[in-house]
Design an enzyme around this catalytic site. Structure first.
Site, PDB file in Angstrom:
ATOM      1  N   GLU A   1      38.005 -95.304  33.078  1.00  0.00           N
ATOM      2  CA  GLU A   1      38.777 -94.990  34.280  1.00  0.00           C
ATOM      3  C   GLU A   1      40.245 -94.751  33.930  1.00  0.00           C
ATOM      4  O   GLU A   1      40.729 -95.176  32.889  1.00  0.00           O
ATOM      5  CB  GLU A   1      38.645 -96.133  35.290  1.00  0.00           C
ATOM      6  CG  GLU A   1      37.211 -96.305  35.772  1.00  0.00           C
ATOM      7  CD  GLU A   1      36.960 -97.606  36.516  1.00  0.00           C
ATOM      8  OE1 GLU A   1      36.111 -97.612  37.412  1.00  0.00           O
ATOM      9  OE2 GLU A   1      37.603 -98.628  36.188  1.00  0.00           O
TER      10      GLU A   1
ATOM     11  N   HIS B   1      30.885-106.233  33.058  1.00  0.00           N
ATOM     12  CA  HIS B   1      31.930-106.263  34.081  1.00  0.00           C
ATOM     13  C   HIS B   1      31.352-106.535  35.468  1.00  0.00           C
ATOM     14  O   HIS B   1      31.999-107.184  36.307  1.00  0.00           O
ATOM     15  CB  HIS B   1      32.677-104.931  34.069  1.00  0.00           C
ATOM     16  CG  HIS B   1      33.769-104.798  35.069  1.00  0.00           C
ATOM     17  ND1 HIS B   1      34.691-105.791  35.319  1.00  0.00           N
ATOM     18  CD2 HIS B   1      34.101-103.767  35.909  1.00  0.00           C
ATOM     19  CE1 HIS B   1      35.542-105.394  36.245  1.00  0.00           C
ATOM     20  NE2 HIS B   1      35.198-104.178  36.632  1.00  0.00           N
TER      21      HIS B   1
ATOM     22  N   HIS C   1      41.103 -97.575  30.747  1.00  0.00           N
ATOM     23  CA  HIS C   1      40.306 -98.690  30.237  1.00  0.00           C
ATOM     24  C   HIS C   1      38.822 -98.403  30.353  1.00  0.00           C
ATOM     25  O   HIS C   1      38.396 -97.450  31.014  1.00  0.00           O
ATOM     26  CB  HIS C   1      40.644 -99.986  30.984  1.00  0.00           C
ATOM     27  CG  HIS C   1      40.205 -99.987  32.410  1.00  0.00           C
ATOM     28  ND1 HIS C   1      40.975 -99.451  33.427  1.00  0.00           N
ATOM     29  CD2 HIS C   1      39.075-100.441  33.003  1.00  0.00           C
ATOM     30  CE1 HIS C   1      40.332 -99.582  34.577  1.00  0.00           C
ATOM     31  NE2 HIS C   1      39.170-100.179  34.353  1.00  0.00           N
TER      32      HIS C   1
ATOM     33  N   ASP D   1      34.954-100.072  31.197  1.00  0.00           N
ATOM     34  CA  ASP D   1      34.134-101.130  31.783  1.00  0.00           C
ATOM     35  C   ASP D   1      32.860-101.273  30.962  1.00  0.00           C
ATOM     36  O   ASP D   1      32.165-100.285  30.703  1.00  0.00           O
ATOM     37  CB  ASP D   1      33.723-100.790  33.214  1.00  0.00           C
ATOM     38  CG  ASP D   1      34.895-100.728  34.178  1.00  0.00           C
ATOM     39  OD1 ASP D   1      36.006-101.131  33.799  1.00  0.00           O
ATOM     40  OD2 ASP D   1      34.680-100.271  35.311  1.00  0.00           O
TER      41      ASP D   1
ATOM     42  N   HIS E   1      41.202-104.762  32.421  1.00  0.00           N
ATOM     43  CA  HIS E   1      40.929-103.537  33.175  1.00  0.00           C
ATOM     44  C   HIS E   1      42.230-102.941  33.699  1.00  0.00           C
ATOM     45  O   HIS E   1      42.409-102.732  34.898  1.00  0.00           O
ATOM     46  CB  HIS E   1      39.950-103.820  34.320  1.00  0.00           C
ATOM     47  CG  HIS E   1      38.626-104.301  33.836  1.00  0.00           C
ATOM     48  ND1 HIS E   1      37.554-103.468  33.603  1.00  0.00           N
ATOM     49  CD2 HIS E   1      38.207-105.546  33.493  1.00  0.00           C
ATOM     50  CE1 HIS E   1      36.534-104.171  33.155  1.00  0.00           C
ATOM     51  NE2 HIS E   1      36.902-105.440  33.081  1.00  0.00           N
TER      52      HIS E   1
ATOM     53  N   HIS F   1      29.452 -98.473  40.494  1.00  0.00           N
ATOM     54  CA  HIS F   1      29.534 -99.220  39.231  1.00  0.00           C
ATOM     55  C   HIS F   1      28.179 -99.825  38.876  1.00  0.00           C
ATOM     56  O   HIS F   1      27.716 -99.737  37.737  1.00  0.00           O
ATOM     57  CB  HIS F   1      30.563-100.349  39.354  1.00  0.00           C
ATOM     58  CG  HIS F   1      31.971 -99.959  39.083  1.00  0.00           C
ATOM     59  ND1 HIS F   1      32.770 -99.357  40.030  1.00  0.00           N
ATOM     60  CD2 HIS F   1      32.747-100.095  37.974  1.00  0.00           C
ATOM     61  CE1 HIS F   1      33.968 -99.153  39.521  1.00  0.00           C
ATOM     62  NE2 HIS F   1      33.990 -99.579  38.271  1.00  0.00           N
TER      63      HIS F   1
END
Length: 217
Positions: A175, A56, A50, A52, A46, A163
């Site tokens: 992100e 995650h 990157h 997720d 991360h 998230h």
């Protein structure tokens, strides 16, 4: 066709999420000594621009390698949220774009925060989705959501509620995007993770392609 790189470069002095190690680059071989050059890279999954995976944050969430490759490609809408009151991206900002969001696979939030990349401000008070907005996005039949900030939750968050809401809908989250101001809504978006086994996340090469004026003549 114009291709726009939306990825931050990876290097040892790049910004990282507080408490995580910076990438480590070392030289294994050089042209002078070995006739070829090779570098060794050590970094977490991360870092930089990157993605997720649901895994995650969710114990039973899918890893990136469990998702088909087409989940990382699609049409994108770029939403300009630079002027959201108090840095809060609320339900009202999204519901007004309902018709547009029904036509795309990805929503990319242009907060303008990438201008602070490499500065202390980048890790502070960046715009955030409300829980209601995140829950609403999860019902929009999207493949993923992206942002030009370091996280979808506040830097001091303990429960990572946003998230959790987004990943529970099997959305992928991208992100640390950049240059979103150059992307036109409706263009093609690509965020390609590394082919890692059981990947909870991965650095990505994110980019957008769109027709330029010459292509339309």
């Amino acid at each position: 066709m114009r291709v726009i790189d939306l990825s931050q470069p990876l290097h040892e002095s790049m910004p990282v999420y507080p408490g995580t190690p910076a990438p480590d680059f070392s030289t294994v071989a050089t042209v002078a000594a070995n006739g070829y050059q090779v570098k060794k890279i050590a970094m977490n999954t991360h870092v930089g621009t990157h993605m997720d995976a649901p895994a995650h944050m969710l114990a039973d969430g899918k890893t990136l390698d469990a998702l088909p490759l087409e989940r990382f490609v699609g049409r994108a809408a770029v939403l300009d949220v630079r002027n959201c009151a108090g840095g809060v991206i609320g339900l009202g900002e999204l519901q007004g774009q309902k018709e547009l969001l029904a036509q795309v696979d990805f929503v990319l939030f242009w907060t303008g925060w990438s201008r602070y990349w490499g500065q202390e401000q980048y890790l502070q008070q960046y715009p955030l989705l409300t829980a209601a907005a995140a829950a609403w996005l999860g019902k929009c039949q999207l493949k993923g959501v992206g942002i030009d900030a370091i996280s979808f939750d506040a830097i001091d968050s303990k429960d990572f509620a946003i998230h959790q809401l987004l990943l529970a809908q099997e959305l992928v989250l991208i992100e640390n995007l950049t240059r979103l101001e150059e992307v036109q809504s409706g263009g093609d978006f690509f965020a390609m993770p590394l082919p890692l086994r059981e990947a909870d996340g991965s650095p990505v090469r994110a980019f957008a392609s769109q027709a330029d004026h010459a292509d339309l003549l």
